[in-house]
Design an enzyme around this catalytic site. Structure first.
Site, PDB file in Angstrom:
ATOM      1  N   GLU A   1      -8.065  29.867 -28.354  1.00  0.00           N
ATOM      2  CA  GLU A   1      -8.101  28.587 -29.063  1.00  0.00           C
ATOM      3  C   GLU A   1      -8.227  27.415 -28.090  1.00  0.00           C
ATOM      4  OE1 GLU A   1      -6.150  27.771 -32.549  1.00  0.00           O
ATOM      5  OE2 GLU A   1      -6.263  29.811 -33.307  1.00  0.00           O
TER       6      GLU A   1
ATOM      7  N   HIS B   1      -7.595  25.832 -33.895  1.00  0.00           N
ATOM      8  CA  HIS B   1      -8.587  25.091 -33.120  1.00  0.00           C
ATOM      9  C   HIS B   1      -9.889  25.870 -33.063  1.00  0.00           C
ATOM     10  CE1 HIS B   1      -4.592  23.857 -31.837  1.00  0.00           C
ATOM     11  NE2 HIS B   1      -5.111  22.691 -31.495  1.00  0.00           N
TER      12      HIS B   1
ATOM     13  N   LYS C   1      -1.849  21.401 -38.604  1.00  0.00           N
ATOM     14  CA  LYS C   1      -2.820  20.821 -37.669  1.00  0.00           C
ATOM     15  C   LYS C   1      -4.084  21.661 -37.576  1.00  0.00           C
ATOM     16  CE  LYS C   1      -3.582  19.828 -32.762  1.00  0.00           C
ATOM     17  NZ  LYS C   1      -3.172  20.183 -31.388  1.00  0.00           N
TER      18      LYS C   1
END
Length: 252
Positions: free
Chosen positions: A85, A142, A169
Site C-alpha cells: 500500500e 491506498h 480513510k
C-alpha cells in the site's frame, strides 16, 4: 455523525485537521523532525514507522516514548504502511498485528492505522486491542495505481465502518481530472448517506491536490501536509495548506 476527540482536537467538525507525517530512518532524525513541528500549524502527527529500522516492537515503543516527550499534547497517529500500500516494508499479518498492538499498549499513541486489506480477522483483532487501550483506529486503504469506481470506494469505506474503525480513510491515484471528481463524489455520497463517523479521503498527485483542501465541502475531516519529506504524492506544504483551509472555511 459522531466526532472523534483525541487530546485537544476534535476530528469531524469545523476546518479539516492537518496531519503531518514524520518520515525518517533513525531515532535521532525522527526526534529532530518532531521538534520542528512545534513551529508549524499541525493538529496531529503521524509517525510512519515503516521507514524506521525496526528490529522488534520494543524498538518502536522506545521511539514512541521519546516522541511523546517531544510532541507534548500533539495527538500521535502510529502507522506502519505495508509495501503493498505504498510503504517501505512488507510484513506477515502476525508481525503487523504484534507491532500495532504494542504501540496501542504503550500509552504513547492516540490513534493507530489499520489497513483494510490486511484481512478482516487481523483488522478486527487490532481494533479490539486498540479500543481496550483507549486508542482510536483509522482504517485505511491506498491505491497508488488507479482510482476505483465510485461504488467501490464507497463499498470499501462502508466495510471499514462495519469492522468498527473510528475513522475511515482512503487514498487513490487519479489518471485523469475525472478521477478526482470520482473520489470527491464518493466522499460526498459516503458522508451524506452512509457514514456515522469521520472520513479521510484524498486523491493523490498533482491532479488530486485540490482534494486535499476541499474536505470541509465534500466531507473529509483530515488532510495530510508536508513539513519535510512528503509521505504521498501531492501533499502540500503545511503553512500553505493551513492558509487555504482557513480561507475556504470563511467562505463556506
Amino acid at each position: 455523525m459522531r466526532t472523534v476527540t483525541v487530546r485537544n482536537i476534535t476530528i469531524g467538525e469545523g476546518i479539516p485537521k492537518i496531519c503531518v507525517p514524520i518520515i525518517a530512518h533513525s531515532k535521532e532524525e525522527i526526534l529532530k523532525e518532531a521538534g520542528n513541528l512545534r513551529q508549524i500549524p499541525a493538529d496531529l502527527v503521524e509517525w510512519r514507522a515503516d521507514w524506521f529500522a525496526l528490529d522488534d516492537p520494543c524498538a518502536a515503543v522506545e521511539v514512541l516514548a521519546a516522541l511523546r516527550e517531544v510532541l507534548g499534547d500533539l495527538p500521535l497517529l502510529f502507522t506502519f504502511r505495508t509495501k503493498s500500500e505504498g510503504g517501505q516494508k512488507q510484513v506477515r499479518a502476525e508481525e503487523y498485528l504484534a507491532l500495532n498492538e504494542a504501540a496501542a499498549r504503550s500509552g504513547y499513541v492516540d490513534l493507530i492505522d489499520a489497513e483494510l486489506f490486511m484481512g478482516e480477522e487481523t483488522v478486527k483483532s487490532l481494533i479490539a486491542a486498540a479500543h481496550c487501550c483507549g486508542v482510536k483506529v483509522v482504517a485505511s486503504n491506498h491505491d497508488f495505481v488507479k482510482t476505483p469506481e465510485k461504488e467501490e470506494i464507497v463499498r470499501r469505506l462502508c466495510a471499514m465502518q462495519q469492522l468498527g474503525a473510528d475513522i475511515l480513510k482512503i487514498a487513490v491515484m487519479p489518471q485523469s481530472r475525472a478521477d478526482v471528481l470520482t473520489l470527491l463524489a464518493a466522499t460526498e455520497e459516503m458522508q451524506r448517506s452512509f457514514a456515522n463517523r469521520p472520513l479521510i479521503t484524498m486523491s493523490m498527485g498533482g491532479y488530486g491536490a485540490v482534494s486535499r483542501i476541499c474536505g470541509e465541502v465534500f466531507g473529509s475531516a483530515v488532510t495530510f501536509g508536508a513539513a519535510g519529506k512528503a509521505s504521498a504524492p501531492g501533499q502540500l506544504p503545511v503553512q500553505e495548506l493551513s492558509q487555504v483551509l482557513a480561507a475556504l472555511h470563511r467562505a463556506v
